[in-house]
Design an enzyme around this catalytic site. Structure first.
Site, PDB file in Angstrom:
ATOM      1  N   SER A 185       0.328  -0.761   0.144  1.00 12.94           N
ATOM      2  CA  SER A 185      -0.247   0.454  -0.020  1.00 12.94           C
ATOM      3  C   SER A 185       1.185   1.205   0.526  1.00 12.94           C
ATOM      4  O   SER A 185       1.653   1.734   0.857  1.00 12.94           O
ATOM      5  CB  SER A 185      -1.085   0.068   1.275  1.00 12.94           C
ATOM      6  OG  SER A 185       0.077   0.161   2.424  1.00 12.94           O
ATOM      7  N   ALA A 196       1.449   5.092   1.683  1.00 10.53           N
ATOM      8  CA  ALA A 196       1.158   5.703   3.011  1.00 10.53           C
ATOM      9  C   ALA A 196       0.127   5.434   3.774  1.00 10.53           C
ATOM     10  O   ALA A 196      -1.555   6.855   2.505  1.00 10.53           O
ATOM     11  CB  ALA A 196       1.988   6.786   3.126  1.00 10.53           C
ATOM     12  N   THR A 253      -0.950   6.530   7.407  1.00 12.86           N
ATOM     13  CA  THR A 253      -0.843   8.386   7.743  1.00 12.86           C
ATOM     14  C   THR A 253       0.757   8.264   8.096  1.00 12.86           C
ATOM     15  O   THR A 253       1.260   8.804   9.263  1.00 12.86           O
ATOM     16  CB  THR A 253      -1.188   7.378   9.668  1.00 12.86           C
ATOM     17  OG1 THR A 253      -1.279   6.576  10.073  1.00 12.86           O
ATOM     18  CG2 THR A 253      -2.090   7.125   9.845  1.00 12.86           C
ATOM     19  N   SER A 254       1.333   7.908   7.689  1.00 17.58           N
ATOM     20  CA  SER A 254       3.560   7.163   8.298  1.00 17.58           C
ATOM     21  C   SER A 254       3.616   8.366   6.489  1.00 17.58           C
ATOM     22  O   SER A 254       2.642   9.023   5.952  1.00 17.58           O
ATOM     23  CB  SER A 254       3.619   6.107   7.577  1.00 17.58           C
ATOM     24  OG  SER A 254       3.065   5.754   6.381  1.00 17.58           O
ATOM     25  N   THR A 309       5.361   1.231   1.361  1.00 14.51           N
ATOM     26  CA  THR A 309       6.664   0.663   0.725  1.00 14.51           C
ATOM     27  C   THR A 309       6.263   1.056  -0.936  1.00 14.51           C
ATOM     28  O   THR A 309       7.296   0.817  -1.258  1.00 14.51           O
ATOM     29  CB  THR A 309       6.304  -1.148   0.811  1.00 14.51           C
ATOM     30  OG1 THR A 309       6.398  -1.168   1.955  1.00 14.51           O
ATOM     31  CG2 THR A 309       6.748  -2.187   0.001  1.00 14.51           C
ATOM     32  N   ASP A 369      -7.036   3.959  12.396  1.00 13.20           N
ATOM     33  CA  ASP A 369      -6.139   3.094  12.115  1.00 13.20           C
ATOM     34  C   ASP A 369      -6.459   2.129  13.216  1.00 13.20           C
ATOM     35  O   ASP A 369      -5.461   1.595  13.944  1.00 13.20           O
ATOM     36  CB  ASP A 369      -4.619   2.700  11.905  1.00 13.20           C
ATOM     37  CG  ASP A 369      -4.173   1.377  10.592  1.00 13.20           C
ATOM     38  OD1 ASP A 369      -5.029   0.958  10.363  1.00 13.20           O
ATOM     39  OD2 ASP A 369      -2.998   1.463   9.921  1.00 13.20           O
ATOM     40  N   SER A 401      -7.844  -5.585   6.223  1.00 15.51           N
ATOM     41  CA  SER A 401      -7.087  -4.654   5.711  1.00 15.51           C
ATOM     42  C   SER A 401      -5.970  -5.656   5.010  1.00 15.51           C
ATOM     43  O   SER A 401      -5.743  -6.021   3.639  1.00 15.51           O
ATOM     44  CB  SER A 401      -6.664  -3.441   5.501  1.00 15.51           C
ATOM     45  OG  SER A 401      -5.432  -2.838   4.804  1.00 15.51           O
TER      46      SER A 401
END
Length: 505
Positions: free
Chosen positions: A208, A210, A212-213, A217, A270, A278
């Site tokens: 996926s 991002a 909330t980061s 990847t 999250d 998910s």
């Protein structure tokens, strides 16, 4: 949803307004439009747009200007693409059918548990584009306030799998991995895929972007090679090289997840049940049979205690078992970032440093990769129990992982070096002493304010680790930004929040 243009409903001439609204279909109509009056369409209402045998549900805005001529309707890019029409084509506008699954969302808001059929109906309507962002937010918030129980999580996972495509492989064992997240850096996936594929395992990794980061990847891998692979291309890459690192959103694997993720990102939530559904729905859809889950545990990681980690691992294992998956959870150190880079391109540079066996490659990333890849190799049956870490290290040091990674990148469309930011500023220590605490959440926030992940080169390059001796005026980190405005915004945040790295004498 099926409908066709009929002679009874007046048609309007379609105009492409080239509006990008985060994949949301939007239409503009004149306030004096005869169709609006005849159908009783109010601003911000949902409308059904019909073009031949294609339909799309869209959010209506009305304008009182000459931007549109009488008899015209303007469509956003998402609506235009969904209808596959040409400039000037005729479309019809109607009220959409009643959204019956919304009653289940209302019930969930009031504390009622949802059954299989209710969750299937919700997910189907979500994928069909019938849920507004408000309705999606209501559903996700309801499952955050009263968390999904085990059965609801299983039902939601199944519903998310059922509405998408599925990959099937000839290999009896197909491995995969996932990191729960909350830890800046920690970009193990491209390395683990290269190690697994170099040792003969099949690892079709769909990742996926991002949530909330500062980087997902897919965001990091995209700075090294194309990730927007369709199913046929992904299959060819994996059949040729044994593995891939692709963006799951480019395919129709668990399509509801990409919609939920978009809303979760905006709400900055999250939850555990949604996380499990998910992760596992995407793994099942990708054809995985054996999965390693990395759960970093630390005071400022997503999972903050061993007890919470064990609770999550138990639920992951239970849901996985209900689908016949073999799953192993690893509890890893979440007290500080892994690697030096935080942000897509900076994390990619760490990945390359490890793959290329560079002298200054971050050792903590190399060790974390060996731990996760070792578990994958053991679970996949190509390493004996207890020998996976050694084999993973050997695959890196021998150059086999780097060779395989280059071949995977070439198969995905070609390798490229990650970009560099235009603006770089050091953040200096204001006192001397020892680094005793690093706030992961503040680091992530700072990297995002600098522009990550939307600006791939933006982020942070960390210069200290826990336990390091620091002198006043020493660089603790370098802040990278693509614009002067984002750099100024990030530096203002640093000024306001105090210490990100805590230093004690």
């Amino acid at each position: 949803m099926s409908a066709r243009i009929t002679p009874q409903t007046p048609a309007l001439q379609a105009l492409r307004m080239r509006l990008h609204a985060q994949h949301q279909p939007v239409v503009l109509m004149r306030t004096d439009c005869h169709v609006c009056r005849a159908e009783g369409l109010a601003p911000r209402s949902q409308v059904l747009i019909i073009a031949g045998d294609r339909t799309v549900q869209a959010l209506l805005y009305q304008i009182d200007s000459d931007l549109l001529k009488t008899g015209q309707i303007a469509l956003s890019e998402a609506a235009w693409d969904a209808l596959d029409i040409h400039e000037g084509d005729l479309v019809q506008v109607r009220h959409p059918p009643l959204l019956e699954s919304l009653s289940a969302v209302r019930a969930r808001i009031h504390g009622h548990r949802l059954q299989t059929t209710e969750l299937q109906a919700i997910v189907r309507d979500v994928v069909d584009g019938r849920y507004t962002d408000v309705a999606l937010s209501a559903f996700l918030t309801a499952t955050a306030v009263l968390p999904l129980d085990m059965q609801e999580t299983i039902h939601l996972t199944r519903a998310m799998v059922d509405v998408g495509d599925h990959l099937q492989w000839q290999a009896p064992i197909v491995v995969d991995k996932h990191c729960v997240g909350g830890l800046p850096g920690n970009r193990t996936t491209p390395l683990v895929v290269a190690i697994a594929a170099a040792n003969g395992l099949v690892m079709p990794k769909t990742s996926s972007r991002a949530i909330t980061s500062p980087a997902g990847t897919a965001d990091t891998m995209e700075t090294l090679a194309p990730v927007d692979l369709d199913l046929d291309t992904l299959r060819k890459v994996v059949e040729k090289e044994g593995g891939c690192v692709a963006w799951g959103g480019a395919m129709h694997l668990s399509p509801a997840d990409d919609i939920f993720v978009r809303i979760e990102r905006e709400l900055d939530i999250d939850t555990q049940g949604q996380l499990i559904a998910s992760v596992l729905s995407k793994k099942i859809a990708a054809g995985a049979t054996h999965i390693v889950i990395d759960i970093p545990v630390g005071p400022t990681a997503k999972v903050r205690s061993r007890e919470t980690a064990e609770h999550l691992a138990h639920h992951l294992s239970e849901v996985a078992a209900s689908f016949g998956l073999v799953l192993r959870c690893l509890f890893t150190d979440g007290n500080q970032p892994v690697g030096r880079g935080i942000g897509p391109a900076l994390e990619a540079r760490d990945v390359l440093a490890v793959l290329r066996n560079e002298a200054d490659a971050p050792q903590d990333l190399c060790d974390r990769v060996a731990l996760v890849a070792g578990a994958v190799l053991e679970l996949g049956g190509v390493a004996k129990e207890g020998d996976g870490i050694r084999l993973a290290h050997e695959t890196i040091s021998s150059g086999r992982a780097w060779e395989k990674f280059q071949r995977i990148c070439a198969a995905q469309g070609g390798f490229r070096e990650p970009p560099q930011a235009l603006y770089v500023e050091p953040l200096l220590a204001t006192t001397s002493g020892r680094a005793v605490h690093i706030d992961n959440r503040k680091l992530s926030r700072l990297a995002k304010l600098a522009g990550a992940p939307e600006s791939p080169a933006a982020g942070i390059q960390l210069q200290v680790r826990l336990g390091d001796e620091v002198t006043r005026g020493q660089s603790l980190m370098f802040l990278h930004a693509q614009t002067s405005g984002e750099m100024a915004y990030a530096l203002a945040y640093v000024h306001d929040i105090g210490d990100i790295v805590k230093i004690e004498p």
